[in-house]
Design a protein around this motif. Structure first.
Motif, PDB file in Angstrom:
ATOM      1  N   GLN A 168      -3.369  12.007   4.089  1.00 61.45           N
ATOM      2  CA  GLN A 168      -4.413  11.318   3.331  1.00 61.45           C
ATOM      3  C   GLN A 168      -4.066   9.837   3.192  1.00 61.45           C
ATOM      4  N   ILE A 169      -2.793   9.573   2.888  1.00 65.25           N
ATOM      5  CA  ILE A 169      -2.369   8.193   2.706  1.00 65.25           C
ATOM      6  C   ILE A 169      -2.463   7.424   4.029  1.00 65.25           C
ATOM      7  N   ASP A 170      -2.071   8.077   5.143  1.00 68.73           N
ATOM      8  CA  ASP A 170      -2.175   7.416   6.451  1.00 68.73           C
ATOM      9  C   ASP A 170      -3.626   7.140   6.826  1.00 68.73           C
ATOM     10  N   TYR A 210       0.837  -1.207   0.000  1.00 63.64           N
ATOM     11  CA  TYR A 210       0.000   0.000   0.000  1.00 63.64           C
ATOM     12  C   TYR A 210       0.868   1.251   0.000  1.00 63.64           C
ATOM     13  N   PHE A 237       5.066  14.738 -16.854  1.00 60.12           N
ATOM     14  CA  PHE A 237       3.944  15.050 -15.965  1.00 60.12           C
ATOM     15  C   PHE A 237       4.497  15.388 -14.594  1.00 60.12           C
ATOM     16  N   GLU A 238       3.985  16.448 -14.022  1.00 57.19           N
ATOM     17  CA  GLU A 238       4.392  16.749 -12.655  1.00 57.19           C
ATOM     18  C   GLU A 238       3.173  16.614 -11.771  1.00 57.19           C
ATOM     19  N   GLU A 239       3.198  15.637 -10.911  1.00 57.35           N
ATOM     20  CA  GLU A 239       2.064  15.413 -10.030  1.00 57.35           C
ATOM     21  C   GLU A 239       2.473  15.831  -8.633  1.00 57.35           C
ATOM     22  N   THR A 240       1.567  16.445  -7.923  1.00 55.91           N
ATOM     23  CA  THR A 240       1.855  16.696  -6.515  1.00 55.91           C
ATOM     24  C   THR A 240       1.439  15.444  -5.764  1.00 55.91           C
ATOM     25  N   ALA A 241       2.323  14.973  -4.915  1.00 52.94           N
ATOM     26  CA  ALA A 241       2.019  13.761  -4.154  1.00 52.94           C
ATOM     27  C   ALA A 241       0.857  14.059  -3.218  1.00 52.94           C
ATOM     28  N   PRO A 242      -0.038  13.075  -3.019  1.00 50.49           N
ATOM     29  CA  PRO A 242      -1.116  13.299  -2.057  1.00 50.49           C
ATOM     30  C   PRO A 242      -0.501  13.546  -0.689  1.00 50.49           C
ATOM     31  N   GLN A 245      -3.519   9.121  -7.560  1.00 51.11           N
ATOM     32  CA  GLN A 245      -3.378  10.082  -8.658  1.00 51.11           C
ATOM     33  C   GLN A 245      -4.025   9.546  -9.936  1.00 51.11           C
ATOM     34  N   LEU A 302      -6.211   6.809   4.894  1.00 47.54           N
ATOM     35  CA  LEU A 302      -6.804   5.766   4.071  1.00 47.54           C
ATOM     36  C   LEU A 302      -6.308   4.401   4.540  1.00 47.54           C
ATOM     37  N   TRP A 303      -5.007   4.327   4.915  1.00 48.02           N
ATOM     38  CA  TRP A 303      -4.513   3.038   5.401  1.00 48.02           C
ATOM     39  C   TRP A 303      -5.251   2.618   6.675  1.00 48.02           C
ATOM     40  N   ARG A 317      -8.205   3.261   7.505  1.00 47.99           N
ATOM     41  CA  ARG A 317      -9.544   2.778   7.132  1.00 47.99           C
ATOM     42  C   ARG A 317      -9.476   1.361   6.558  1.00 47.99           C
TER      43      ARG A 317
END
Lengths: 192, 329
Positions: free
Chosen positions: B69-71, A22, B60-65, A31, B73-74, B76
């Protein structure tokens, strides 16, 4: 640790392997999911269901040499199911077509040139003229770093169709680039 | 590095090569190969320059979440796994400590599995195309009337336990007293016990009107909701992001069931959209009408009379050829 080893730890019931998987891939999955016309909470739902399901079915998983490919395939399927369920029945859009919004960032080298703001805007416009599937394949190839085998599995295409799709997208962009930078090329070629 | 004969590649082919892309993106290992290759193939300089340009344009330049947010979601996911765990994991210490609990959980899981095999949810799909309407009766004799271009999905097998329907479109529900009855839409959900109400869940609009009983409305995003009593409605119209409650006139609300559609200060594009759905036509109209709104009604009898109902008061003209309708000033 290779993908195969990590995957086998997951299959053996190691929950820390699930968390590791994950954490390695969550950013890309979130994304990528957001590129489809789906809201942030619904994309998170899809990612959540994907990992819960991955854990639940861990014993039935077969080996994979690319976890990221497996995850992108699974996420795309979920996102599209979700979109289809809520799809406006009255639109006569192609059922296989799904919005895909992604635009590259044009900085660095290109921006460094004169008139670059306008060039960047024109490139952007060219990119927006690509079809949703073309934008998606370009994103998978140049952002997610997938190869043709990955892409054909993720987008459910055969190998040759994937190649054709990307080649057509690149040819379109190349035309625009030639228009924008043709003059410079001329100078450069003369120089040699 | 590679056996490929790059000297036959054109710019788009080179731009698809993994090693080439890595070089453009700054890989040292690939740079060694490509610089060497270029010195051996000086005639390919221009092709390489063009391919480089192409690859650079595709950055492509993406801003990391945010890591929060990642914590979140984990946690959950972790929690959802705990809740659905069917059998105790072999090596998690927490479960070893509470082994007896594991056995209970396993027994429950087996029981649940048997029940769910027995009672496998099968989905019932009820839908109308543009130009259609229909009435559907649920297993407990609650009813729903579907307006045109609407999809409804539910699980008849679970109906005794929970009455949940997924709605995309517009429908009028008449719900018998019983277990909670929940309508889930993209933008939010509606929760009632026994009542009648109309829900419109279309792109850009989520509107709930309560006719009898009590109706609870929750939004998928944001935390405001509403409890509606008869004669009260709640709506979420883009670009607003919160519910707005209002008192409605029962004679003109959800009147599509009585073959009339009323609109009140509604933007013209939305009115034309309604015409498209109700009569299965495609309406095109001049851009300058996009900002205008209108109040009025049209009858669901014939497409031409409905078009007349809409256009005449606005001083607009329409022409129709089969399913194609053109509106003009």
């Amino acid at each position: 640790m290779t993908d195969l080893e990590l995957w086998r730890r997951l299959r053996a019931g190691d929950r820390s392997a699930l968390e590791l998987i994950y954490r390695q891939h969550a950013a890309l999955l979130l994304q990528y999911g957001r590129k489809f016309a789906l809201s942030q909470p619904l994309v998170e739902d899809c990612v959540q269901d994907l990992f819960v399901d991955l854990w639940r079915r861990r014993a039935q998983l077969s080996d994979t040499d690319s976890i990221v490919r497996y995850l992108l395939v699974a996420l795309r399927r979920r996102v599209i199911q979700r979109l289809d369920r809520h799809r406006k029945r009255y639109s006569d859009a192609d059922p296989a077509a799904h919005d895909f919004a992604a635009t590259p960032a044009h900085e660095q080298q290109i921006i460094a040139e004169e008139g670059s703001a306008q060039k960047s805007a024109e490139l952007q416009a060219a990119f927006e003229q690509l079809s949703d599937r073309q934008r998606e394949i370009v994103y998978l190839k140049y952002y997610a770093g997938m190869d043709y085998e990955d892409i054909s599995e993720i987008m459910d295409l055969n190998y040759q169709s994937a190649r054709n799709l990307l080649s057509r997208a690149l040819s379109k962009l190349r035309e625009v680039l030639t228009l924008l930078f043709g003059f410079l090329y001329g100078c450069w070629i003369n120089f040699f | 590095m590679s056996e490929k004969d790059y000297s036959t590649y054109d710019a788009t082919e080179l731009a698809q090569d993994h090693s080439f892309i890595r070089w453009v993106r700054g890989s040292e290992a690939d740079a060694r190969f490509w610089e060497q290759w270029l010195s051996e193939h000086p005639d390919r300089e221009d092709v390489v320059a063009e391919a480089r340009r192409l690859v650079q344009a595709l950055k492509f330049e993406e801003t990391a979440p945010p890591s929060g947010q990642i914590d979140d979601l984990w946690s959950r996911i972790d929690q959802a796994i705990d809740e659905t765990e069917e059998e105790p994991g072999a090596s998690t210490p927490r479960i070893r400590r509470l082994r007896w609990l594991g056995y209970v959980a396993a027994a429950c899981a087996v029981a649940l599995l048997i029940v769910s095999i027995w009672n496998r949810p099968s989905w019932q799909l009820v839908q109308t195309e543009a130009g259609q309407r229909l009435v559907h009766t649920f297993p407990d004799s609650s009813t729903v009337e579907l307006n045109a271009a609407t999809t409804l999905r539910y699980s008849p097998g679970d109906w005794g336990r929970e009455r949940v329907v997924e709605l995309d479109g517009e429908a009028f529900f008449n719900v018998k007293k019983g277990a909670p009855f929940i309508v889930e839409a993209d933008q939010g959900s509606v929760r009632v016990l026994g009542t009648s109400f109309n829900v419109m869940a279309r792109p850009g609009a989520f509107v709930v009107d309560c006719f009898t009983g009590r109706v609870g409305v929750d939004l998928a995003l944001g935390d405001n909701g509403a409890v509606l009593t008869p004669g009260l409605g709640a709506r979420l119209l883009e670009p607003a992001d919160s519910l707005d409650t209002y008192r409605f006139d029962a004679a003109t609300t959800a009147a599509w069931r009585r073959d009339t559609v009323y609109y009140d200060e509604e933007p013209l594009p939305r009115i034309f959209n309604r015409l498209e759905r109700q009569f299965d036509v495609q309406v095109t109209f001049p851009e300058n009408l996009e900002e205008r709104s209108a109040t009025g009604f049209f009858r669901l009898v014939h497409v031409d009379s409905a078009l007349y109902d809409v256009t005449w008061p606005l001083n607009l003209e329409y022409s129709r050829e089969g399913r194609k309708v053109v509106i003009q000033e």
